[in-house]
Design an enzyme around this catalytic site. Structure first.
Site, PDB file in Angstrom:
ATOM      1  N   CYS B 146      18.347 -40.707 -29.169  1.00 11.45           N
ATOM      2  CA  CYS B 146      18.656 -40.302 -30.545  1.00 11.45           C
ATOM      3  C   CYS B 146      20.164 -40.113 -30.688  1.00 11.45           C
ATOM      4  O   CYS B 146      20.774 -39.378 -29.910  1.00 11.45           O
ATOM      5  CB  CYS B 146      17.923 -39.013 -30.892  1.00 11.45           C
ATOM      6  SG  CYS B 146      18.381 -38.368 -32.494  1.00 11.45           S
ATOM      7  N   CYS B 168      15.278 -39.348 -33.776  1.00  3.89           N
ATOM      8  CA  CYS B 168      14.081 -38.618 -33.368  1.00  3.89           C
ATOM      9  C   CYS B 168      13.588 -37.777 -34.542  1.00  3.89           C
ATOM     10  O   CYS B 168      14.358 -37.411 -35.429  1.00  3.89           O
ATOM     11  CB  CYS B 168      14.353 -37.742 -32.138  1.00  3.89           C
ATOM     12  SG  CYS B 168      15.165 -36.189 -32.510  1.00  3.89           S
ATOM     13  N   CYS B 196      24.832 -45.925 -44.298  1.00  2.44           N
ATOM     14  CA  CYS B 196      23.617 -46.609 -44.767  1.00  2.44           C
ATOM     15  C   CYS B 196      23.207 -46.050 -46.119  1.00  2.44           C
ATOM     16  O   CYS B 196      23.160 -44.841 -46.323  1.00  2.44           O
ATOM     17  CB  CYS B 196      22.477 -46.425 -43.775  1.00  2.44           C
ATOM     18  SG  CYS B 196      20.957 -47.271 -44.279  1.00  2.44           S
ATOM     19  N   CYS B 235      13.124 -25.567 -70.564  1.00  2.00           N
ATOM     20  CA  CYS B 235      13.317 -24.339 -71.326  1.00  2.00           C
ATOM     21  C   CYS B 235      14.241 -23.446 -70.508  1.00  2.00           C
ATOM     22  O   CYS B 235      14.015 -23.230 -69.323  1.00  2.00           O
ATOM     23  CB  CYS B 235      11.976 -23.657 -71.561  1.00  2.00           C
ATOM     24  SG  CYS B 235      12.151 -21.988 -72.188  1.00  2.00           S
ATOM     25  N   CYS B 309      56.910 -10.836 -88.458  1.00  3.05           N
ATOM     26  CA  CYS B 309      58.285 -10.981 -88.897  1.00  3.05           C
ATOM     27  C   CYS B 309      58.303 -11.781 -90.191  1.00  3.05           C
ATOM     28  O   CYS B 309      57.704 -12.843 -90.267  1.00  3.05           O
ATOM     29  CB  CYS B 309      59.106 -11.698 -87.818  1.00  3.05           C
ATOM     30  SG  CYS B 309      60.683 -12.312 -88.430  1.00  3.05           S
ATOM     31  N   CYS B 322      62.299   3.965 -85.125  1.00  2.00           N
ATOM     32  CA  CYS B 322      63.234   3.481 -86.123  1.00  2.00           C
ATOM     33  C   CYS B 322      62.671   2.335 -86.941  1.00  2.00           C
ATOM     34  O   CYS B 322      62.002   1.458 -86.409  1.00  2.00           O
ATOM     35  CB  CYS B 322      64.505   3.035 -85.395  1.00  2.00           C
ATOM     36  SG  CYS B 322      65.617   2.121 -86.420  1.00  2.00           S
ATOM     37  N   CYS B 352      63.655   4.316 -96.404  1.00  3.21           N
ATOM     38  CA  CYS B 352      63.335   3.161 -97.234  1.00  3.21           C
ATOM     39  C   CYS B 352      62.833   3.604 -98.592  1.00  3.21           C
ATOM     40  O   CYS B 352      61.733   4.094 -98.750  1.00  3.21           O
ATOM     41  CB  CYS B 352      62.274   2.340 -96.531  1.00  3.21           C
ATOM     42  SG  CYS B 352      61.620   1.041 -97.540  1.00  3.21           S
TER      43      CYS B 352
END
Lengths: 152, 540
Positions: B146, B168, B196, B235, B309, B322, B352
């Protein structure tokens, strides 16, 4: 590792010693017959010519149903071998057949050094260079061989 | 129940179908909702019976034909096909099976190729030129060694296929075991010989390996059969052994959402095997899930903590007290409070008070616009996620239902059959929430037109009905018996609203294609008056 060594491994080892392959040697460790120190010489005519490359080879428990594990220890500039030395080779993966042997596998690796395949890369950067600027890549491979793979 | 009155009974199937067909031309489908006729028998029977019957009698636009197969059915199907092809090709059963597996069960192509070049096909399929007519057998050969284990003792049993690579039987067994158990291979196991290509047929395999491996092998063969067939799918429910056959092709998936119902009670989409996602087409589901995966929480945070921005739209987080902001990207200086240009603030630094300043209003408008798309996404996402969560909560209730039902039996003397309405209600809730969830993903990708409004109306109706039912469900157990009739009504109403929504959406999705076709074809050949879905993205 206390299990008796399979006949297959004993025979293979014997044959590797009695009929060595030119340019290749594989020596099992005294304390572990499944672990081999391997030396592969760069094939003539390739950019690895003159280099002596060290590899490690290990036969897992399932061998030969599973392929041996192999890795380059010497640094090498090659599109199918990565920085850790791992090798991209079909017979080490999908195309492994239990009828293959250590000697045939090492021959395949030597052949891979002679014919790098950048289309199936393991090391992207090297493969890219190989495809875009082959002369440069070959030059680097030669330099690395000179630098890392020379007999001490 | 005020808004429910129109719907206390079922649309007769014929009427419904007529309505749907009309919707093709110019009849506004949504308007039909209010003047539906009722089916008499509905009043006498449980809501679910009627609906089940309806679904079977009339195929709705959102339903697809499918068939559920057991493993035995699938085996029989394979055997039948192998037998058919075997007679045609004049090949033994085993060889034909290998050929068919090689051709990925495409019968027609195999026969055609085989007729064209018999030798080539046999070679490629790993059968070589010579065809074994005698059965495989285990032999003892004198002087045999083998190649795998290197054993050479006399009387060693060995096996080889027609390729002659002899090993074998121990090694052969081990090899096959490795392939089947570790690598999950079955249909295309090659001979162990180096290089093969001969494929191990199932007769040889049965001869060599033990029964536990044979079972696994045949299971794997079955799996490849279903995987190879485009019209068959397993499924995806855990532990489920059934496969479903459905004729819907991949290219149809932009026009139809093929939900199938496995015998294990799991509803899934045949196109992508995810859980039922009607009315949303597979490609949108994929986009949506991907978007939600990386977007939802981030988007929430961005919305709450950042501004853009006014000049370059980079997203900015305020990291100090700030208000004088300088964009890192474009160096634009602006005020965090009013979004106006900082230089216009003059000497009133850090204070502001220039709200009416034009540049500030413009910047805020632009800001609002860019925020809109984010807000829009969050709107749909929150509703989508809410239904998902509610469905989970409803499911918890469902598990308590059985307990409630037993309680109810003891307290009110109602029989088990009589408390089935609770389970029905709970199932309806699950199904409707699943649908609702996906209507929001669907709506996110919809461009606004008249259809969208009808869709949103349908969505709203279903949502209201579902919330009504869900609320009733949470009432104390003692009062549930008294609510039986009302609950049954609401259950059937929910189911009906769901069917209407799905049917309407599915029809429009189907029509979309024919419309594009008629547009691209001869002009003026067909002008459709119905407006169809338009999407913000490609339905590929």
């Amino acid at each position: 590792m206390s299990a008796p060594l399979p006949k297959r491994i004993i025979k293979e080892t014997e044959r590797l010693q009695s009929e060595p392959v030119p340019g290749i040697s594989a020596q099992p460790h005294d304390d572990n017959a499944r672990y081999f120190d391997v030396i592969v010489e760069g094939p003539g005519g390739s950019c690895y010519e003159g280099g002596v490359f060290q590899l490690e080879l290990f036969l897992p428990d399932d061998y030969p149903m599973c392929p041996p594990r192999i890795r380059f220890l010497t640094r090498i500039y090659h599109p199918n071998i990565d920085r850790l030395g791992r090798i991209c080779l079909d017979v080490l993966k999908n195309n492994w057949s239990p009828a293959l042997q250590i000697r045939t596998i090492l021959l395949s690796i030597q052949a891979l050094l002679g014919a790098p395949n950048p289309e199936d890369p393991l090391n992207e950067a090297v493969a890219k260079q190989w495809k875009e600027n082959q002369p440069e890549a070959i030059k680097t491979a030669r330099e690395w061989t000179e630098l890392y793979a020379k007999k001490k | 129940m005020d808004s429910d009155d129109d719907f206390n009974s079922q649309v007769s199937s014929e009427d419904m179908d007529l309505d749907l067909n009309d919707a093709d031309s110019s009849v506004d489908f949504g308007a039909n909702d209010s003047d539906v006729d009722f089916d008499d028998e509905f009043q006498d029977e449980g809501a679910f019976d009627t609906q089940d019957k309806d679904m079977k009698q009339q195929k709705k636009a959102f339903e697809v034909d499918f068939k559920v197969y057991s493993p035995e059915d699938i085996q029989a199907q394979q055997d039948k096909q192998v037998a058919e092809v075997a007679t045609l090709l004049e090949q033994p059963h085993e060889q034909t099976a290998i050929l068919l597996r090689f051709a990925r069960w495409n019968k027609e192509r195999l026969i055609e190729q085989y007729m064209d070049n018999q030798e080539e096909v046999l070679e490629k399929a790993g059968l070589g030129q010579d065809i074994a007519r005698d059965p495989p057998r285990i032999e003892t050969v004198d002087g045999f060694v083998c190649d795998i284990c290197c054993e050479d003792e006399p009387g060693l049993q060995s096996f080889a296929m027609k390729c002659g690579h002899r090993f074998c039987i121990n090694c052969y067994r081990q090899y096959l075991g490795q392939k089947i158990r570790e690598e999950g291979e079955a249909a295309r196991i090659k001979c162990p010989g180096d290089g093969c290509n001969k494929i191990v047929d199932s007769k040889s395999l049965d001869l060599l390996v033990t029964s536990d491996l044979t079972d696994r092998y045949h299971e794997l063969l079955m799996r490849t059969y279903v995987d190879d067939k485009d019209n068959l799918k397993w499924c995806p429910a855990p532990e489920c052994v059934f496969a479903v056959e459905c004729g819907v092709k991949k290219r149809d998936l932009s026009r139809i959402v093929p939900t199938v119902h496995c015998d294990c009670k799991h509803d899934f989409c045949f196109g992508c095997t995810l859980a039922d996602h009607q009315p949303c087409p597979c490609s949108l589901v994929k986009k949506w899930l991907k978007k939600c995966e990386d977007d939802s929480e981030t988007a929430n945070w961005i919305s709450a903590n950042t501004k853009e921005c006014p000049k370059c739209n980079s997203t900015i987080e305020k990291n100090g007290g700030c208000n004088h902001m300088t964009c890192r990207k474009c160096r634009n200086e602006f005020c965090w409070m009013c979004m106006g240009v900082w230089s216009e603030h003059g000497t009133s630094w850090y204070n502001c008070n220039r709200f009416e300043e034009k540049s500030g209003t413009d910047a805020r408008d632009a800001q609002a616009k860019s925020r809109q798309s984010l807000e829009r996404y969050l709107h749909y996402y929150n509703r989508y996620a809410n239904h998902e969560q509610s469905a989970r909560l409803d499911r918890d209730i469902y598990f308590k239902t059985e307990k409630k039902m037993t309680l109810l039996q003891n307290q009110s003397g109602l029989s088990w059959i009589e408390v089935q309405f609770l389970e029905n209600a709970s199932q309806a809730l699950q199904q409707c929430r699943q649908t609702l969830k996906w209507t929001y993903a669907f709506a996110y990708y919809l461009a606004r037109n008249n259809q969208t409004e009808i869709f949103e109306d349908n969505q709203k109706d279903l949502e209201m009905a579902v919330e009504n039912l869900s609320e009733m469900f949470e009432k104390p157990v003692e009062s549930l018996a008294g609510l039986k009739v009302e609950m049954m009504d609401k259950t059937s109403y929910c189911n009906r609203r769901r069917i209407i929504l799905l049917d309407d959406t599915a029809k429009n999705l189907k029509d979309r294609k024919s419309r594009t076709e008629s547009e691209s074809g001869d002009e003026g050949m067909l002008t459709m008056t119905t407006e169809n879905w338009e999407f913000n993205v490609e339905l590929s």
